[in-house]
Design an enzyme around this catalytic site. Structure first.
Site, PDB file in Angstrom:
ATOM      1  N   LYS A  14      29.613  36.572  83.217  1.00  0.00           N
ATOM      2  CA  LYS A  14      29.776  36.523  84.522  1.00  0.00           C
ATOM      3  C   LYS A  14      31.262  37.072  84.741  1.00  0.00           C
ATOM      4  CE  LYS A  14      25.906  33.313  85.492  1.00  0.00           C
ATOM      5  NZ  LYS A  14      25.577  31.893  85.728  1.00  0.00           N
ATOM      6  N   GLN A  58      27.583  25.938  86.409  1.00  0.00           N
ATOM      7  CA  GLN A  58      26.771  26.550  85.603  1.00  0.00           C
ATOM      8  C   GLN A  58      25.656  25.350  84.916  1.00  0.00           C
ATOM      9  OE1 GLN A  58      26.273  29.714  84.752  1.00  0.00           O
ATOM     10  NE2 GLN A  58      24.866  29.189  83.112  1.00  0.00           N
ATOM     11  N   ASP A  81      24.335  31.250  93.727  1.00  0.00           N
ATOM     12  CA  ASP A  81      23.058  31.038  92.797  1.00  0.00           C
ATOM     13  C   ASP A  81      21.829  30.951  93.786  1.00  0.00           C
ATOM     14  OD1 ASP A  81      23.394  31.391  90.095  1.00  0.00           O
ATOM     15  OD2 ASP A  81      24.055  29.353  89.843  1.00  0.00           O
TER      16      ASP A  81
HETATM   17  N1  GUN Z   1      21.551  28.373  83.785  1.00  0.00           N
HETATM   18  C1  GUN Z   1      20.697  29.264  83.458  1.00  0.00           C
HETATM   19  N2  GUN Z   1      20.510  30.381  84.427  1.00  0.00           N
HETATM   20  C2  GUN Z   1      21.511  30.089  85.303  1.00  0.00           C
HETATM   21  C3  GUN Z   1      21.978  30.556  86.657  1.00  0.00           C
HETATM   22  O1  GUN Z   1      21.332  31.826  86.890  1.00  0.00           O
HETATM   23  N3  GUN Z   1      22.935  29.819  87.212  1.00  0.00           N
HETATM   24  C4  GUN Z   1      23.262  28.471  86.861  1.00  0.00           C
HETATM   25  N4  GUN Z   1      24.109  28.335  87.692  1.00  0.00           N
HETATM   26  N5  GUN Z   1      23.181  28.217  85.698  1.00  0.00           N
HETATM   27  C5  GUN Z   1      21.991  28.725  85.091  1.00  0.00           C
END
Ligand code: GUN
Length: 243
Positions: A14, A58, A81
Site C-alpha cells: 500500500k 489493517q 476500506d
Molecule cells: N486484511 C486483509 N485484507 C484487508 C483489507 O483489505 N483491509 C484491511 N484494513 N485489512 C485487511
C-alpha cells in the site's frame, strides 16, 4: 498493530502504491501490546487531520483489541476500506458508498475483461465481512444469481460445479480442485495462503486453469486490484472534499 506477516506485506504494498502515484501516505506502526485507547487516539488524530482523505486500520488486530469498535471510529467519509457500518449499510441498499477494496477490484476485473454478469450463476465461497459478504452483494446488484457457501455448507462441490462465476475467499491452500469447477467457468481466487514460505491461493491453479475460461493467479491477481481500489477509494474521498 502487531506483526502479522501478511499484514506487513499488504501495508508495504500500500505504501509503495501511494509513492508510485504521488499520494501522500503515513503508516503508524504500533506494537502488539497497544491498548484500545492508544489505537483509538491514532484513529482520532487521522480523522481530524485535513491532510488525510482516507485511512484504514489493517486487519487482523491482536485479539485483545476491539476491531469492530475501531472501524466504527473511522469517519465514514474517510473510510478508505469501506468497512464502516455506514458504508456497508449503503452498499446493502445499493446507494453510493465506499466499497471494500477486494470485492470492488473483482468487479472491476470482471467488467474490464468483458465478462457478462447479469443472469449468471455466481458462487462465492467464504462469508467474511472483508470479502465474501460484500462480494455477494456486488454480484447480486450486477444481476447475478448468487449463492454464498461456507464451512457449514453441505456438498460444497455440488454448488461450485454450477457456478458460471466462482469466487474463492476461503483461506485454505488449493482447496478448490478441478473436479469442483464447471467447464468454461470464470474463477476468481481471493486466497492468500502461505505454504513453505511461498504464497498461494485457494484454487489449485495448475489443474483448474485447464477448465476455466478465465482464472486469476496468486500472487499477481486479485491482490493488485485490491491495492488499486484502495487508491481509487482514497481519490474518491479526496474528490468529495475538493469537489
Ligand atoms: N486484511 C486483509 N485484507 C484487508 C483489507 O483489505 N483491509 C484491511 N484494513 N485489512 C485487511
Amino acid at each position: 498493530v502487531g506483526d502479522d506477516p501478511a499484514s506487513q506485506l499488504y501495508v508495504g504494498n500500500k505504501e509503495k502504491a501511494c509513492n508510485r502515484l504521488g499520494v501522500f501516505s503515513k503508516t503508524v506502526r504500533m506494537p502488539e501490546n497497544t491498548t484500545q485507547k492508544e489505537l483509538e487516539k491514532e484513529i482520532a488524530r487521522a480523522n481530524a487531520d485535513p491532510a488525510i482523505h482516507g485511512l484504514l486500520v489493517q486487519m487482523p488486530l491482536p485479539k485483545h483489541l476491539d476491531s469492530a469498535r475501531a472501524l466504527e471510529l473511522i469517519l465514514p467519509e474517510k473510510d478508505a476500506d469501506g468497512f464502516h457500518n455506514v458504508n456497508t449499510g449503503k452498499l446493502l441498499r445499493g446507494e453510493p458508498a465506499a466499497v471494500a477494496c477486494t470485492p470492488r477490484g473483482v468487479m472491476y476485473m470482471l467488467k474490464s475483461a468483458g465478462i457478462e454478469i447479469a443472469g449468471k450463476d455466481a458462487v462465492v465461497v467464504g462469508r467474511s465481512n472483508i470479502v465474501g459478504k460484500p462480494m455477494a452483494i456486488l454480484l447480486m446488484h450486477a444481476n447475478a444469481t448468487v449463492t454464498i457457501c461456507h464451512s457449514r455448507t453441505k456438498d460444497l462441490a455440488a454448488h461450485t460445479r454450477r457456478a458460471d462465476i466462482l469466487v474463492a475467499a476461503i483461506g485454505k491452500p488449493k482447496f478448490i480442485t478441478a473436479d469442483m469447477v464447471k467447464d468454461g467457468a470464470v474463477v476468481i481466487d481471493v486466497g492468500m495462503n502461505r505454504v513453505d514460505g511461498k504464497f498461494c491461493g485457494d484454487v489449485d491453479f495448475e489443474n483448474v486453469k485447464e477448465k476455466a475460461s478465465y482464472i486469476t493467479p496468486v500472487p499477481g491477481g486479485v491482490g493488485r486490484m485490491t491495492i488499486a481500489m484502495l487508491m481509487t477509494n482514497t481519490v474518491d474521498a479526496a474528490e468529495k472534499v475538493f469537489g
